[in-house]
Design a protein around this motif. Structure first.
Motif, PDB file in Angstrom:
ATOM      1  N   PRO A 199     -14.635  71.350  67.989  1.00 47.09           N
ATOM      2  CA  PRO A 199     -13.527  71.774  67.112  1.00 47.09           C
ATOM      3  C   PRO A 199     -12.155  71.312  67.612  1.00 47.09           C
ATOM      4  CG  PRO A 199     -14.222  73.597  68.472  1.00 47.09           C
ATOM      5  CD  PRO A 199     -15.157  72.461  68.804  1.00 47.09           C
ATOM      6  N   ILE A 200     -12.017  70.031  67.804  1.00 48.66           N
ATOM      7  CA  ILE A 200     -10.765  69.370  68.176  1.00 48.66           C
ATOM      8  C   ILE A 200     -10.684  68.097  67.364  1.00 48.66           C
ATOM      9  CG2 ILE A 200      -9.644  68.018  70.016  1.00 48.66           C
ATOM     10  CD1 ILE A 200     -10.497  70.103  72.011  1.00 48.66           C
ATOM     11  N   GLY A 201      -9.466  67.696  66.968  1.00 48.17           N
ATOM     12  CA  GLY A 201      -9.321  66.464  66.207  1.00 48.17           C
ATOM     13  C   GLY A 201      -8.010  65.779  66.495  1.00 48.17           C
ATOM     14  N   TYR A 202      -7.708  64.782  65.673  1.00 48.53           N
ATOM     15  CA  TYR A 202      -6.476  64.034  65.934  1.00 48.53           C
ATOM     16  C   TYR A 202      -5.227  64.865  65.682  1.00 48.53           C
ATOM     17  CZ  TYR A 202      -6.763  62.809  60.883  1.00 48.53           C
ATOM     18  OH  TYR A 202      -6.862  62.830  59.514  1.00 48.53           O
ATOM     19  N   ALA A 203      -5.353  65.980  64.947  1.00 49.28           N
ATOM     20  CA  ALA A 203      -4.212  66.894  64.803  1.00 49.28           C
ATOM     21  C   ALA A 203      -3.864  67.572  66.121  1.00 49.28           C
ATOM     22  CB  ALA A 203      -4.502  67.950  63.742  1.00 49.28           C
ATOM     23  N   ASP A 204      -4.776  67.560  67.062  1.00 52.51           N
ATOM     24  CA  ASP A 204      -4.528  68.120  68.395  1.00 52.51           C
ATOM     25  C   ASP A 204      -4.112  67.053  69.397  1.00 52.51           C
ATOM     26  OD1 ASP A 204      -5.481  70.834  67.692  1.00 52.51           O
ATOM     27  OD2 ASP A 204      -7.390  69.789  67.437  1.00 52.51           O
ATOM     28  N   GLY A 205      -4.027  65.799  68.937  1.00 50.83           N
ATOM     29  CA  GLY A 205      -3.655  64.714  69.822  1.00 50.83           C
ATOM     30  C   GLY A 205      -4.835  63.937  70.369  1.00 50.83           C
ATOM     31  N   TYR A 206      -6.043  64.282  69.955  1.00 49.19           N
ATOM     32  CA  TYR A 206      -7.228  63.526  70.386  1.00 49.19           C
ATOM     33  C   TYR A 206      -7.425  62.386  69.396  1.00 49.19           C
ATOM     34  CZ  TYR A 206     -11.650  62.874  72.833  1.00 49.19           C
ATOM     35  OH  TYR A 206     -12.671  62.358  73.618  1.00 49.19           O
ATOM     36  N   GLN A 207      -7.151  61.179  69.850  1.00 47.35           N
ATOM     37  CA  GLN A 207      -6.907  60.050  68.955  1.00 47.35           C
ATOM     38  C   GLN A 207      -8.101  59.673  68.071  1.00 47.35           C
ATOM     39  OE1 GLN A 207      -3.919  58.769  68.774  1.00 47.35           O
ATOM     40  NE2 GLN A 207      -3.006  59.736  70.572  1.00 47.35           N
ATOM     41  N   ARG A 208      -7.811  59.354  66.823  1.00 47.70           N
ATOM     42  CA  ARG A 208      -8.846  58.892  65.893  1.00 47.70           C
ATOM     43  C   ARG A 208      -9.484  57.594  66.377  1.00 47.70           C
ATOM     44  NH1 ARG A 208      -9.190  55.897  60.916  1.00 47.70           N
ATOM     45  NH2 ARG A 208     -10.574  56.913  59.391  1.00 47.70           N
ATOM     46  N   ALA A 209      -8.728  56.810  67.147  1.00 47.08           N
ATOM     47  CA  ALA A 209      -9.271  55.553  67.666  1.00 47.08           C
ATOM     48  C   ALA A 209     -10.450  55.769  68.606  1.00 47.08           C
ATOM     49  CB  ALA A 209      -8.172  54.785  68.398  1.00 47.08           C
TER      50      ALA A 209
END
Length: 532
Positions: A432-442
């Motif tokens: 439950p972490i995503g790019y909205a948390d700064g974990y890059q989509r790349a």
């Protein structure tokens, strides 16, 4: 325990704070109709009934509001506060201001905010800490310390009902301060805490740095410095970036040292210091030594220094620059930049302090330490490229709990675009972490996560709030297991530098991109001391 209405914690019945919440509800008609309460539904119903009773009283309140509105339009109900902020004056205005202050204590989106001060995380409204319902006086509303007399929770206790979080190791931070101070001695270490302390949480990092012996701190823009003062930090804070003359009042009121680049800014700071009775206050000047960003050429530095010395309210404390190639294997351009600074000092005259060295140069080149060094990423236990480690320890870990573990049959795809398909019967886990948390989509289909001490590949695209990992080769992986995105688990470690390597960037970007949505739990040896 308080509940949440919008982003506001409900206080105990009958108090003035309760009345403030009621006022807030009266001003949010749509919000009253759509209350979503995490806990305490009876308090919610009571406030809704109060709202209805007030609406039924007629126009008396409206007429008073109308008079206050007319006063405001005539310019009578507002004054400039001691920090240069606009504050309402008078009895009614003070009430509104108090209400806003109480609301700000629970606003996770304001600058310097984090989990609400009640200890509730704004996403899932669960307790982050046992107790700690009020911020410590003078320690900032964005920080949730433990309540006096309450037992400090362990990380396991504090995170058992959190989907995701950051852990900030205060012992590692103190170690890094000691190592860098010993390395730089006798130069003063200026700890750079810009970009929310490189993603670590400025409200907890700032006071911890001061307690560890850091003598000065630095940010890039003035608003970043205010949470330090709100958190109780008293050491000098330098603003490295561009400021406006209009910033002078707030800077002087909060004892912030500005980097001046124009006579107008120097004049404004001087006048503000004289008005405040704090003259003379220090200012710094930055040299453009070849990187060609912010700063002045040596003749311009000299001219501005001469002007500063004519002013009664300021004193020139330092001349400094920023290095372009300090983390390159060939960092010889630093020698050129040093020569440019030397020329600026020659033209401008002696100053008490020069600071040009960053983390890489502090560690690699004793000859450039001078009177001060600015260490940014090294304070947090990360290293620039081509820089040996003198004993620094990573401060931040990024963790989550597996929210779901499920089977995927061969040929089935996962996440947006179905960019990954199972080639075998697979077990997939939801993070439950995503790019909205700064974990890059790349990091989609590239990165790795530790689960039960084993490396698990990211499968499919990283979404705004979630991503997936393959746990097929992790026996017993189950919902609720702790997963590590950055940090150690089971004798293995994923560093910010490793994450950066997956997406062709640098560890600076990985850390600085970590935003405020997830709580940061500051701890010593696994005992939580504060959150932000």
């Amino acid at each position: 325990m308080a509940g949440l209405v919008g982003r506001h914690a409900l206080p105990e019945p009958g108090g003035r704070e309760d009345e403030g919440v009621g006022n807030c509800l009266r001003n949010r008609r749509e919000g009253v109709r759509r209350l979503v309460v995490a806990t305490c539904p009876q308090q919610c119903e009571r406030l809704v009934q109060q709202h209805r009773r007030v609406r039924g009283r007629g126009g008396d309140r409206g007429s008073r509001r109308g008079r206050r509105g007319r006063d405001h339009l005539r310019g009578r109900g507002r004054r400039v506060g001691s920090r240069g902020l606009i504050a309402p004056a008078g009895r009614h205005g003070q009430g509104r201001e108090n209400g806003r202050k109480r609301a700000a204590l629970h606003d996770a989106q304001r600058p310097g905010g984090g989990p609400v001060a009640s200890g509730l995380h704004p996403i899932d409204a669960r307790p982050v800490l046992a107790g700690g319902s009020k911020p410590r006086p003078g320690k900032g509303s964005g920080v949730t310390p433990n309540s006096p007399g309450s037992a400090s929770p362990t990380l396991a206790e504090a995170t058992k009902a959190l989907n995701a979080w950051f852990e900030i190791d205060l012992d590692a931070l103190a170690t890094n301060v000691r190592v860098l101070r010993e390395t730089a001695s006798p130069a003063t270490v200026i700890a750079v805490v810009k970009a929310n302390a490189y993603g670590h949480g400025i409200e907890v990092v700032g006071p911890a740095l001061e307690a560890a012996g850091i003598e000065r701190l630095a940010v890039i823009f003035l608003p970043e410095a205010l949470p330090l003062r709100e958190a109780g930090v008293t050491r000098p804070v330098l603003v490295l970036g561009h400021s406006f003359p209009e910033d002078a009042e707030v800077a002087v009121a909060n004892d912030l040292t500005l980097t001046v680049d124009t006579p107008a800014l120097a004049d404004a700071v001087s006048e503000a210091a004289l008005r405040a009775g704090k003259a003379p206050v220090p200012v710094h000047i930055k040299v453009d030594s070849g990187m060609h960003r912010f700063g002045l050429m040596p003749p311009e530095v000299a001219a501005l220094a001469d002007h500063v010395r004519t002013l009664k309210g300021v004193t020139l404390e330092a001349i400094w620059t920023h290095l372009a190639n300090a983390d390159h294997e060939d960092d010889s351009f630093t020698t050129h930049q040093d020569a440019v600074v030397a020329e600026a000092v020659r033209l401008a005259g002696p100053v008490p302090m020069r600071h040009i060295a960053n983390t890489a140069t502090t560690i690699r080149h004793p000859e450039f330490r001078y009177e001060g060094v600015r260490t940014g990423i090294g304070i947090y236990g990360a290293l620039p490229d081509h820089t040996p480690n003198p004993g620094l320890r990573p401060v931040l870990s990024m963790k989550a709990r597996l929210a779901r573990v499920f089977n995927v049959a061969p040929g089935e795809g996962v996440s947006y675009g179905l960019t990954w398909r199972a080639e075998r019967p697979s077990r997939i886990a939801l993070i439950p972490i995503g790019y909205a948390d700064g974990y890059q989509r790349a990091l989609s289909n590239r990165g790795q996560v530790l689960a039960r001490g084993r490396r698990c590949p990211i499968v499919g695209r990283v979404c705004m709030d979630h991503f997936l990992i393959d746990v097929t080769d992790v026996p017993g992986a189950a919902t609720g297991d702790e997963a590590v995105l950055i940090g150690e688990q089971g004798g293995d470690e994923i560093t910010a530098a490793e994450v950066a390597a997956h997406i062709d960037t640098i560890n600076y970007e990985v850390l600085a991109s970590l935003n405020r949505r997830l709580p940061r739990l500051a701890h010593r040896e696994g005992i939580v001391e504060a959150t932000c």
